[in-house]
Write a protein that holds these residues in place. Structure first.
Motif, short mmCIF file in Angstrom:
data_model
loop_
_atom_site.label_atom_id
_atom_site.label_comp_id
_atom_site.label_asym_id
_atom_site.label_seq_id
_atom_site.Cartn_x
_atom_site.Cartn_y
_atom_site.Cartn_z
N HIS A 145 0.80 -1.35 -0.06
CA HIS A 145 -0.05 0.01 -0.13
C HIS A 145 0.83 1.35 -0.04
O HIS A 145 1.82 1.37 0.56
CB HIS A 145 -1.00 -0.15 1.37
CG HIS A 145 -2.21 0.88 0.88
ND1 HIS A 145 -2.51 1.30 -0.15
CD2 HIS A 145 -2.99 1.37 2.06
CE1 HIS A 145 -3.69 2.06 -0.04
NE2 HIS A 145 -3.98 1.94 1.23
N HIS A 146 0.58 2.09 -0.94
CA HIS A 146 0.98 3.31 -0.82
C HIS A 146 2.43 3.39 -1.85
O HIS A 146 3.09 4.53 -1.95
CB HIS A 146 1.27 4.26 0.28
CG HIS A 146 -0.01 4.57 0.81
ND1 HIS A 146 -0.84 5.22 0.60
CD2 HIS A 146 -0.48 3.96 2.19
CE1 HIS A 146 -1.86 5.36 1.52
NE2 HIS A 146 -1.68 4.68 2.28
N ASP A 147 2.59 2.40 -2.56
CA ASP A 147 3.56 2.32 -3.44
C ASP A 147 2.54 2.53 -4.63
O ASP A 147 1.56 1.92 -5.14
CB ASP A 147 4.35 1.06 -3.51
CG ASP A 147 4.90 0.71 -4.92
OD1 ASP A 147 4.17 0.95 -5.99
OD2 ASP A 147 6.23 0.56 -4.89
N PRO A 148 2.80 3.55 -5.44
CA PRO A 148 1.70 3.75 -6.41
C PRO A 148 1.59 2.68 -7.47
O PRO A 148 0.70 2.48 -7.99
CB PRO A 148 2.15 5.09 -7.23
CG PRO A 148 3.83 5.44 -6.77
CD PRO A 148 3.80 4.56 -5.43
N LEU A 149 2.74 2.36 -7.95
CA LEU A 149 2.49 1.02 -8.99
C LEU A 149 1.75 0.01 -8.41
O LEU A 149 1.02 -0.65 -9.14
CB LEU A 149 4.00 0.57 -9.51
CG LEU A 149 3.79 -0.62 -10.66
CD1 LEU A 149 3.10 -0.18 -11.66
CD2 LEU A 149 5.40 -1.01 -10.90
N SER A 150 2.00 -0.60 -7.28
CA SER A 150 1.33 -1.64 -6.46
C SER A 150 -0.24 -1.21 -6.37
O SER A 150 -1.05 -1.86 -6.65
CB SER A 150 1.81 -1.91 -5.05
OG SER A 150 1.16 -2.96 -4.31
N ASP A 151 -0.40 0.17 -5.99
CA ASP A 151 -1.84 0.82 -5.81
C ASP A 151 -2.47 0.49 -7.21
O ASP A 151 -3.79 0.13 -7.32
CB ASP A 151 -1.93 2.10 -4.97
CG ASP A 151 -1.62 2.04 -3.85
OD1 ASP A 151 -1.22 0.97 -3.27
OD2 ASP A 151 -1.55 2.95 -3.10
#
Length: 182
Positions: A145-151
């Motif tokens: 969470h809050h890693d933009p690619l993961s999100d």
């Protein structure tokens, strides 16, 4: 299903303070491309509150490209795309305000005035809580969470899995108030 999912992280409360972006392109239900970059926000200024959320600091973005420098790459993913985001209003407004800050014309992207929002979709399917982390846990999606690619990937996967939400799944995770054990 063919669409593009996006997620931004901000350095401050200002919607033009993008410090990271994640984009996932889905064609016929398969993730075919993904993009992630740190972004140097205006004046490389951060608030401790935002850093506490995503862990990105000024030292991490001091040599990163600005949004304006990255825009030709970002534009390639977004131009005319059907857009999806978990919090579409936030991510859409961040894109619009950041583009305006750099004198870029949002209208030239030819995007819909609203995007599909996985938070709204899952609420309509009966989820009482629709934070990205909660939806991902219930749907079995890995999330940093809050890693933009993961999100962005998680938003794409939630969008792809929306038809697999059943009444039993919803009731298992959000039992009706009257049926809770005392």
């Amino acid at each position: 299903m063919t669409f593009t999912a996006i997620d931004f992280e901000l350095a401050t409360a200002a919607y033009n303070s993008v410090c990271a972006v994640g984009i996932v392109k889905v064609v016929d239900g398969e993730i075919i491309e993904q993009f992630h970059s740190l972004v140097r926000p205006p004046d490389n200024k951060y608030m401790w509150q935002t850093t506490r959320v995503h862990g990105i600091k000024a030292k991490d973005t001091v040599t990163a490209p600005t949004f304006e420098e990255l825009f030709p790459v970002i534009e390639g993913y977004l131009q005319g795309a059907f857009m999806v985001a978990h919090n579409e209003k936030f991510d859409r407004e961040v894109l619009m305000k950041t583009m305006a800050h750099y004198g870029l014309d949002y209208k030239q992207l030819h995007l819909s005035p609203t995007w599909d929002c996985t938070s709204i979709i899952y609420r309509a399917k009966g989820f009482k809580k629709t934070k990205l982390s909660i939806c991902c846990r219930i749907m079995g999606i890995e999330l940093n969470h809050h890693d933009p690619l993961s999100d962005a990937k998680a938003s794409a996967q939630l969008y792809l899995l929306q038809e697999s939400v059943t009444t039993d799944l919803v009731q298992a995770h959000f039992p009706e108030e009257g049926s809770k054990a005392s």
